[in-house]
Scaffold this motif. Sequence first.
Motif, PDB file in Angstrom:
ATOM      1  N   VAL A 193      -0.850   7.870  -2.873  1.00 49.52           N
ATOM      2  CA  VAL A 193      -0.441   6.601  -2.295  1.00 49.52           C
ATOM      3  C   VAL A 193      -1.310   6.296  -1.072  1.00 49.52           C
ATOM      4  O   VAL A 193      -1.708   7.205  -0.347  1.00 49.52           O
ATOM      5  CB  VAL A 193       1.063   6.712  -1.911  1.00 49.52           C
ATOM      6  CG1 VAL A 193       1.428   5.741  -0.833  1.00 49.52           C
ATOM      7  CG2 VAL A 193       1.942   6.504  -3.133  1.00 49.52           C
TER       8      VAL A 193
ATOM      9  N   LEU B   1      -1.804  -1.158  -6.687  1.00 49.69           N
ATOM     10  CA  LEU B   1      -0.431  -1.659  -6.570  1.00 49.69           C
ATOM     11  C   LEU B   1       0.054  -2.256  -7.891  1.00 49.69           C
ATOM     12  O   LEU B   1       1.177  -2.023  -8.314  1.00 49.69           O
ATOM     13  CB  LEU B   1      -0.334  -2.719  -5.462  1.00 49.69           C
ATOM     14  CG  LEU B   1       1.096  -3.203  -5.226  1.00 49.69           C
ATOM     15  CD1 LEU B   1       1.866  -2.205  -4.379  1.00 49.69           C
ATOM     16  CD2 LEU B   1       1.126  -4.572  -4.568  1.00 49.69           C
TER      17      LEU B   1
ATOM     18  N   ASN C 187      -7.138  -1.359  -3.682  1.00 50.43           N
ATOM     19  CA  ASN C 187      -5.724  -1.149  -3.352  1.00 50.43           C
ATOM     20  C   ASN C 187      -4.823  -2.138  -4.092  1.00 50.43           C
ATOM     21  O   ASN C 187      -3.722  -1.788  -4.518  1.00 50.43           O
ATOM     22  CB  ASN C 187      -5.510  -1.249  -1.837  1.00 50.43           C
ATOM     23  CG  ASN C 187      -6.054  -0.023  -1.119  1.00 50.43           C
ATOM     24  OD1 ASN C 187      -6.198   1.045  -1.723  1.00 50.43           O
ATOM     25  ND2 ASN C 187      -6.372  -0.164   0.158  1.00 50.43           N
TER      26      ASN C 187
ATOM     27  N   THR D 186      -7.799   3.878   2.821  1.00 51.28           N
ATOM     28  CA  THR D 186      -6.912   3.432   3.913  1.00 51.28           C
ATOM     29  C   THR D 186      -7.747   2.867   5.051  1.00 51.28           C
ATOM     30  O   THR D 186      -7.221   2.248   5.950  1.00 51.28           O
ATOM     31  CB  THR D 186      -6.086   4.594   4.490  1.00 51.28           C
ATOM     32  OG1 THR D 186      -6.931   5.403   5.306  1.00 51.28           O
ATOM     33  CG2 THR D 186      -5.493   5.452   3.413  1.00 51.28           C
TER      34      THR D 186
ATOM     35  N   GLY E 154      -0.692   2.807  -5.233  1.00 46.37           N
ATOM     36  CA  GLY E 154      -0.724   4.223  -5.615  1.00 46.37           C
ATOM     37  C   GLY E 154      -1.162   4.426  -7.048  1.00 46.37           C
ATOM     38  O   GLY E 154      -1.427   3.471  -7.790  1.00 46.37           O
TER      39      GLY E 154
ATOM     40  N   LEU F 200       3.955   0.631  -1.896  1.00 42.71           N
ATOM     41  CA  LEU F 200       2.603   0.998  -1.442  1.00 42.71           C
ATOM     42  C   LEU F 200       1.672   1.115  -2.647  1.00 42.71           C
ATOM     43  O   LEU F 200       2.119   1.504  -3.733  1.00 42.71           O
ATOM     44  CB  LEU F 200       2.647   2.346  -0.713  1.00 42.71           C
ATOM     45  CG  LEU F 200       3.379   2.354   0.640  1.00 42.71           C
ATOM     46  CD1 LEU F 200       3.705   3.782   1.070  1.00 42.71           C
ATOM     47  CD2 LEU F 200       2.544   1.641   1.704  1.00 42.71           C
TER      48      LEU F 200
ATOM     49  N   LYS G 226      -3.541   3.322   7.854  1.00 36.49           N
ATOM     50  CA  LYS G 226      -2.769   4.416   8.456  1.00 36.49           C
ATOM     51  C   LYS G 226      -3.001   5.788   7.832  1.00 36.49           C
ATOM     52  O   LYS G 226      -3.436   6.719   8.493  1.00 36.49           O
ATOM     53  CB  LYS G 226      -1.280   4.081   8.390  1.00 36.49           C
ATOM     54  CG  LYS G 226      -0.889   2.858   9.202  1.00 36.49           C
ATOM     55  CD  LYS G 226       0.618   2.718   9.293  1.00 36.49           C
ATOM     56  CE  LYS G 226       1.032   1.604  10.237  1.00 36.49           C
ATOM     57  NZ  LYS G 226       0.904   0.266   9.660  1.00 36.49           N
TER      58      LYS G 226
ATOM     59  N   ALA H 260       8.927   6.726   2.143  1.00 34.07           N
ATOM     60  CA  ALA H 260       8.728   5.328   2.544  1.00 34.07           C
ATOM     61  C   ALA H 260       9.982   4.786   3.237  1.00 34.07           C
ATOM     62  O   ALA H 260       9.890   4.036   4.219  1.00 34.07           O
ATOM     63  CB  ALA H 260       8.381   4.480   1.320  1.00 34.07           C
TER      64      ALA H 260
ATOM     65  N   VAL I   2      -1.550   4.019   2.454  1.00 35.60           N
ATOM     66  CA  VAL I   2      -0.922   3.133   3.439  1.00 35.60           C
ATOM     67  C   VAL I   2      -2.079   2.518   4.227  1.00 35.60           C
ATOM     68  O   VAL I   2      -2.649   3.181   5.103  1.00 35.60           O
ATOM     69  CB  VAL I   2       0.020   3.890   4.403  1.00 35.60           C
ATOM     70  CG1 VAL I   2       0.814   2.905   5.253  1.00 35.60           C
ATOM     71  CG2 VAL I   2       0.954   4.825   3.640  1.00 35.60           C
TER      72      VAL I   2
ATOM     73  N   LEU J  81       7.408   2.836   6.122  1.00 39.97           N
ATOM     74  CA  LEU J  81       6.045   2.447   5.757  1.00 39.97           C
ATOM     75  C   LEU J  81       6.053   1.749   4.407  1.00 39.97           C
ATOM     76  O   LEU J  81       6.502   2.306   3.407  1.00 39.97           O
ATOM     77  CB  LEU J  81       5.151   3.689   5.698  1.00 39.97           C
ATOM     78  CG  LEU J  81       4.816   4.333   7.039  1.00 39.97           C
ATOM     79  CD1 LEU J  81       4.241   5.718   6.839  1.00 39.97           C
ATOM     80  CD2 LEU J  81       3.835   3.457   7.822  1.00 39.97           C
ATOM     81  N   SER J  82       5.563   0.539   4.400  1.00 42.90           N
ATOM     82  CA  SER J  82       5.481  -0.247   3.179  1.00 42.90           C
ATOM     83  C   SER J  82       4.522  -1.383   3.501  1.00 42.90           C
ATOM     84  O   SER J  82       4.353  -1.741   4.672  1.00 42.90           O
ATOM     85  CB  SER J  82       6.872  -0.798   2.826  1.00 42.90           C
ATOM     86  OG  SER J  82       6.756  -1.915   1.967  1.00 42.90           O
ATOM     87  N   ILE J  83       3.879  -1.933   2.491  1.00 39.71           N
ATOM     88  CA  ILE J  83       3.000  -3.074   2.812  1.00 39.71           C
ATOM     89  C   ILE J  83       3.811  -4.370   2.817  1.00 39.71           C
ATOM     90  O   ILE J  83       3.281  -5.433   3.097  1.00 39.71           O
ATOM     91  CB  ILE J  83       1.802  -3.188   1.850  1.00 39.71           C
ATOM     92  CG1 ILE J  83       2.262  -3.360   0.395  1.00 39.71           C
ATOM     93  CG2 ILE J  83       0.881  -1.996   1.996  1.00 39.71           C
ATOM     94  CD1 ILE J  83       1.139  -3.811  -0.522  1.00 39.71           C
TER      95      ILE J  83
END
Length: 310
Positions: A270, A241, A237, A215, A260, A258, A275, A302, A272, A307-309
Amino acid sequence: MYGVRMEFEQILNDVVGDVRASLGKGSVANYIPALAIADPTKFAIAVATVDGGLYSAGDANDRFSIQSISKIFALSQAFAILGNDLWGRVSRENAGSELNSLLLLELGAGMPRNPLSNSGAIVTTDVILTENGKETKNVLLEFVKERSGNSEIGFNEEIAQLEVEHGHRTKALSYLLASFKNLENHPKTVAMLYFYQCAIEANCVDLAKSLLYLTNKGYCPISGRQVISASQARRINSILLTCGHYDVSGDFAFRVGLPGKSSVSGAITVVVPGKMAIAAWSPALNRDGVSLVALEALELFATKTGLSIF
Ligand code: GLU
């Protein structure tokens, strides 16, 4: 960032309440007896934030074998060792089929589809073995200890032995890789080390903390070390995904949004970016081999936090 911290703790407690009705649905993995006896009503969720916050709910002190979560750690170490040369030995595409497909490996002429498949993790383990020799087993364990800051983490010997005993297909993948000259070490040794890292035992708090480096641009705030570069963290990352959940990575991206990784013991971790890292665990799996309740919990989390990309 998420309102007051109390609010954040409340969200986790709400998630525990919301998933209660689903506990016991699904089935625990049964390819080895030690996993088949897991209690399907267990559930935990833990969140570690880059600024040092730690929140958990449910059975957060219960330990389980981390299984395929270990593939993230092996990938990180192999990427740090080989840099982009790693991609000459393993691709970055979704496997779109079974985790341990001999057929895909044969069709790929010994090039695993991605580092989160069993064959891919055997290759990353081989890279770590070439670098560390006889110390490798210890190096694999130390990586998780250092990232999580928990020196008590160890191997579950019984699970390791059972994996070795029952993992015929994984051993076959190892030998097939060797036949394509995509292993530098003996396939039996590499497979054994692969099984051992699956048998590392940790709890959700350990796992959430241990992924903070992903992260945080590759920097582990717990050990104070730059584990991988920021660019490597970003790329890992992206692989989480697209390839982190067997044949249903698309569904996971749709529902949770996210990066994970799922594992057969019922853990899902997972990231974020920038964060926090989150680990959820409940042993019973859905038909796709993903923890039914951990997935539900992460989707709820989520949704509640936004929180999500994406
Ligand atoms: N030890 C398991 C195997 O090699 C790990 C699978 C998983 O967690 O996805 O099949």
